[in-house]
Scaffold this active site. Structure first.
Site, PDB file in Angstrom:
ATOM      1  N   GLY A 139       0.832  -1.200   0.000  1.00  0.00           N
ATOM      2  CA  GLY A 139       0.000   0.000   0.000  1.00  0.00           C
ATOM      3  C   GLY A 139       0.863   1.245   0.000  1.00  0.00           C
ATOM      4  CB  SER A 141       1.299   3.783  -5.905  1.00  0.00           C
ATOM      5  OG  SER A 141       2.630   3.421  -6.208  1.00  0.00           O
ATOM      6  CD  GLU A 256       9.189  -2.163  -4.535  1.00  0.00           C
ATOM      7  OE1 GLU A 256       8.371  -2.019  -5.460  1.00  0.00           O
ATOM      8  OE2 GLU A 256       9.131  -1.538  -3.463  1.00  0.00           O
TER       9      GLU A 256
END
Length: 387
Positions: A139, A141, A256
């Site tokens: 959660g 963008s 990421e």
């Protein structure tokens, strides 16, 4: 860990970073598993399957073999370090395996909880991730924010027993499958938008959460928009320190952005091109030269991914190196798609054409997810001016 093989591998590595023998054994395990599943017709290799291939049974099989949580301390995982995990993830990506069910949770949420989570949060979250039972979405963008991650409008207000969340998130991959969401929310209004942000772990079945599908141009459903209306988050689901969310998330982005999925998303397509050119057709010899260039770039990018993994094992947060890998890796992945287009024009092959079509449809997201190219270049440039 839950498997004898994982314990044996951990023991062989002395309970610390994996030895070369242990890493080679892990690669063989993954190759054997993916080959068997592929031959049995249990999955079809394709590009970008780390995001698009949701197969809980496959993720649970990896968990049963002790192949999730490899880099985590032995209290929660195998204690083998990021280099061992890199070997496993490379093999999964090369095979185009369907790993989306565990990917986000095991890749970055687990490490974030290990680094910033309370003992209670660690005990609650890490084991389900390692068993491939907890499925996470991100959660981050928000609508109208573009690639500006700090433009967070979703709020978390302190209330008795926890927090009350209101707002929206978008482009949330896998939210329709997720059991949990990592949430970045604003807990204070400040002059600087990078301040006053806080991280949370939230159950997706909490009252007030609504998931709306976003169907892509290929008619596939991977993305979603999520609405939070007076969602209650228990106090112990706070991740880290209130107001320090931006600093924490920047470190988290190293996991990421710095993984091999930023390089190997189109590997199944590249492998198909190699097979098509294996006979050295005279009318396509110039393509073999270009294939050699792509192979050399791939070797360099893999080396950079290894460097990122080693720095994480050393306790560092290689944010710039990870951003560099993502920027260069995304360019490589798109160049693989362009190369495959040329191969398809010269060598008619229905299977290769189908693989190209699928990768082409996935490719617009390569340079956006995890940070757009201009954002990454800005991050790299700012760091260079400080050194």
């Amino acid at each position: 860990m839950t498997t004898t093989r994982a314990r044996e591998t951990t023991a062989a590595a002395g309970g610390g970073p994996a030895t070369g023998t242990a890493v080679a054994d892990l690669r063989r395990q993954v190759r054997d598993l993916t080959t068997r599943w592929r031959v049995q017709g249990r999955y079809t290799p394709r590009s970008d399957n780390w995001m698009r291939g949701f197969a809980p049974d496959f993720s649970r099989e990896l968990a049963r073999r002790g192949l999730l949580g490899l880099a985590w301390p032995t209290e929660y995982g195998a204690g083998l370090g990021q280099v061992a995990r890199l070997a496993v993830t490379e093999e999964l990506l090369r095979a185009g395996a369907p790993v989306a069910a565990h990917w986000i949770g095991e890749r970055q949420i687990g490490p974030a909880v290990l680094r910033y989570g309370s003992p209670e949060l660690r005990a609650e979250i890490l084991a389900p991730i390692a068993r491939a039972e907890a499925v996470f979405c991100l959660g981050m963008s928000e609508p109208d924010a573009g690639s500006d991650l700090a433009a967070v409008r979703t709020t978390a207000e302190a209330v008795p027993g926890g927090w009350r969340v209101n707002g929206r998130k978008t482009w949330t991959t896998g939210a329709h499958h997720a059991t949990h969401i990592y949430l970045l929310a604003r807990t204070a209004r400040t002059e600087r938008k990078h301040q006053g942000l806080t991280e949370f772990v939230v159950d997706m079945d909490t009252a007030g959460i609504e998931v709306t599908p976003i169907v892509d141009l290929a008619g596939e459903h991977h993305f979603n928009e999520i609405t939070f209306t007076d969602v209650h988050v228990p106090a112990h689901r706070l991740l880290g320190t209130v107001g320090e969310g931006w600093r924490q998330v920047v470190e988290q982005l190293a996991f990421e952005r710095g993984g091999p999925e930023r390089v190997l998303s189109t590997y199944p397509l590249l492998a198909g091109c190699v097979e098509a050119l294996a006979g050295d057709p005279p009318h396509a010899r110039d393509l073999r030269v270009d294939l050699g260039r792509l192979t050399a770039r791939l070797a360099t990018l893999r080396r950079l991914a290894l460097r990122v993994a080693r720095q994480v094992d050393e306790g560092r947060a290689p944010t710039v190196e990870a951003a560099t890998l993502k920027y260069l890796g995304n360019a490589f992945e798109n160049d693989v798609v362009d190369f495959a287009r040329r191969v398809c024009r010269r060598i008619p092959d229905p299977a290769l054409r189908a693989a190209f079509d699928q990768a082409l449809l996935a490719s617009p997201g390569f340079t956006i997810r995890g940070g757009a190219a201009d954002v990454l270049l800005s991050l790299i440039a700012k760091q260079e001016t400080r050194t």
